[in-house]
Design a protein around this motif. Structure first.
Motif, short mmCIF file in Angstrom:
data_model
loop_
_atom_site.label_atom_id
_atom_site.label_comp_id
_atom_site.label_asym_id
_atom_site.label_seq_id
_atom_site.Cartn_x
_atom_site.Cartn_y
_atom_site.Cartn_z
N PHE A 189 19.58 -61.75 65.20
CA PHE A 189 20.48 -62.86 65.51
C PHE A 189 19.67 -64.16 65.49
O PHE A 189 19.23 -64.65 66.53
N PRO A 190 19.41 -64.71 64.30
CA PRO A 190 18.59 -65.92 64.21
C PRO A 190 19.21 -67.08 64.98
O PRO A 190 20.41 -67.33 64.89
N HIS A 191 18.37 -67.75 65.77
CA HIS A 191 18.80 -68.91 66.56
C HIS A 191 19.91 -68.56 67.56
O HIS A 191 20.76 -69.40 67.85
N VAL A 192 19.88 -67.33 68.07
CA VAL A 192 20.88 -66.94 69.06
C VAL A 192 20.79 -67.82 70.30
O VAL A 192 21.78 -68.07 70.98
N GLN A 193 19.59 -68.33 70.59
CA GLN A 193 19.41 -69.21 71.76
C GLN A 193 20.17 -70.52 71.59
O GLN A 193 20.49 -71.19 72.57
N ASN A 194 20.46 -70.87 70.34
CA ASN A 194 21.15 -72.13 70.06
C ASN A 194 22.63 -71.94 69.74
O ASN A 194 23.27 -72.85 69.21
N GLY A 195 23.15 -70.74 70.04
CA GLY A 195 24.58 -70.52 69.87
C GLY A 195 25.00 -69.92 68.56
O GLY A 195 26.17 -69.98 68.20
N GLN A 196 24.03 -69.32 67.82
CA GLN A 196 24.37 -68.64 66.57
C GLN A 196 24.46 -67.14 66.88
O GLN A 196 23.45 -66.49 67.07
N HIS A 197 25.66 -66.61 66.95
CA HIS A 197 25.87 -65.25 67.48
C HIS A 197 26.23 -64.23 66.41
O HIS A 197 26.72 -63.14 66.74
N ALA A 198 26.01 -64.54 65.15
CA ALA A 198 26.35 -63.61 64.07
C ALA A 198 25.11 -62.82 63.66
O ALA A 198 24.02 -63.38 63.48
N LEU A 199 25.26 -61.51 63.50
CA LEU A 199 24.18 -60.66 63.03
C LEU A 199 23.88 -60.98 61.57
O LEU A 199 24.79 -61.14 60.76
N LEU A 216 5.03 -59.88 56.83
CA LEU A 216 6.21 -59.96 55.98
C LEU A 216 6.24 -61.29 55.25
O LEU A 216 5.88 -62.33 55.80
N ASP A 217 6.71 -61.24 54.01
CA ASP A 217 6.80 -62.44 53.18
C ASP A 217 8.12 -63.14 53.43
O ASP A 217 8.99 -63.22 52.57
N SER A 218 8.30 -63.64 54.67
CA SER A 218 9.55 -64.30 55.02
C SER A 218 9.35 -65.11 56.29
O SER A 218 8.38 -64.91 57.02
N MET A 219 10.29 -65.98 56.55
CA MET A 219 10.29 -66.78 57.77
C MET A 219 11.32 -66.18 58.72
O MET A 219 12.51 -66.47 58.63
N ALA A 220 10.88 -65.32 59.62
CA ALA A 220 11.79 -64.71 60.59
C ALA A 220 12.14 -65.77 61.64
O ALA A 220 11.28 -66.25 62.37
N GLU A 221 13.39 -66.13 61.71
CA GLU A 221 13.83 -67.20 62.59
C GLU A 221 13.79 -66.78 64.05
O GLU A 221 13.89 -65.60 64.38
N ALA A 222 13.66 -67.77 64.92
CA ALA A 222 13.72 -67.50 66.36
C ALA A 222 15.05 -66.82 66.68
O ALA A 222 16.10 -67.19 66.17
N GLY A 223 15.00 -65.82 67.51
CA GLY A 223 16.19 -65.04 67.84
C GLY A 223 16.21 -63.70 67.15
O GLY A 223 16.81 -62.75 67.64
N SER A 224 15.54 -63.61 65.98
CA SER A 224 15.46 -62.32 65.29
C SER A 224 14.40 -61.41 65.91
O SER A 224 14.37 -60.21 65.62
N SER A 225 13.52 -61.99 66.76
CA SER A 225 12.49 -61.18 67.42
C SER A 225 13.13 -60.03 68.20
O SER A 225 14.10 -60.24 68.94
#
Length: 226
Positions: A123-133, A155-164
């Motif tokens: 859930f990238p950026h779930v802390q900021n109100g993004q609630h979609a998987l 990993l060759d990617s930018m895992a956004e905050a919230g995906s942790s």
């Protein structure tokens, strides 16, 4: 391949949250079901041991859903096992109702080859109100040992905050081989120049995932078998 992974593992991914007061919760990151007795795995750094933890189930993955939930149900969990050194934690639901875990869902991090196609759910950026998987594809760039001996995938990617805390899945086997941990920062964690809330020089296209063997060790310590 991605469709099969979303179908098999998407329903087990949840938003990790903490209770702020009687009416308010704060979203922390991602967790996923790992055992039919009501256990979840996540990254240890996503929460504090003093937090009153719980999780929020998302809407079904294959339908159009609101990106921001207007209301949700907070289901409490407790910390069963905690491994800060390897950044993994095992949580237990207070009430394990309707838990469905894919059979034979875990793979071997030893057998996962460098260059393999993988994906992760979170859930990238779930802390900021993004609630979609979100399903994100990448490749397993390398396998490294941290200074403390922790086994990690780069990993060759930018895992956004919230995906942790989300599961890393090998596309070939459709099995979980790791847990998303963090993104590499070229400037480290010290002071940096900021514009608004953004720290300059902290972005990179390298992310870390903790090898699943560290997570399976927590299940074993809890007396669980997968």
């Amino acid at each position: 391949m991605f469709r099969g992974i979303a179908k098999r593992h998407g329903g087990g991914c949840v938003m990790l949250a903490r209770r702020i007061d009687d009416k308010t919760i704060g979203m922390l990151g991602t967790a996923f079901l790992c055992h039919e007795k009501g256990y979840l795995l996540t990254a240890a750094h996503t929460f504090s041991l003093t937090d009153e933890l719980g999780f929020v189930m998302p809407a079904p993955v294959d339908q159009f859903n609101r990106s921001v939930l207007e209301s949700c149900t907070f289901s409490p969990v407790t910390v069963a096992q905690f491994d800060a050194a390897n950044d993994v934690a095992l949580l237990k639901m207070e009430v394990a109702v309707g838990v469905r875990v894919p059979p034979d869902g875990f793979g071997s991090d030893d057998l996962a080859p460098v260059g393999a196609s993988v994906c992760y759910l979170g859930f990238p950026h779930v802390q900021n109100g993004q609630h979609a998987l979100k399903v994100s594809g990448t490749i397993l760039g390398s396998k490294v040992l941290a200074s403390n001996g922790s086994r990690q995938f780069l990993l060759d990617s930018m895992a956004e905050a919230g995906s942790s805390g989300g599961p890393l899945i090998d596309l070939a086997s459709n099995r979980i081989i790791g847990i998303i941990s963090r993104r590499f920062s070229p400037t480290g964690t010290g002071a940096s120049i900021r514009i608004g809330n953004h720290a300059l020089g902290t972005e990179s296209m390298i992310s870390y995932a903790t090898a699943v063997s560290h997570a399976l060790a927590l299940l074993t310590a809890e007396g669980l078998h997968v």
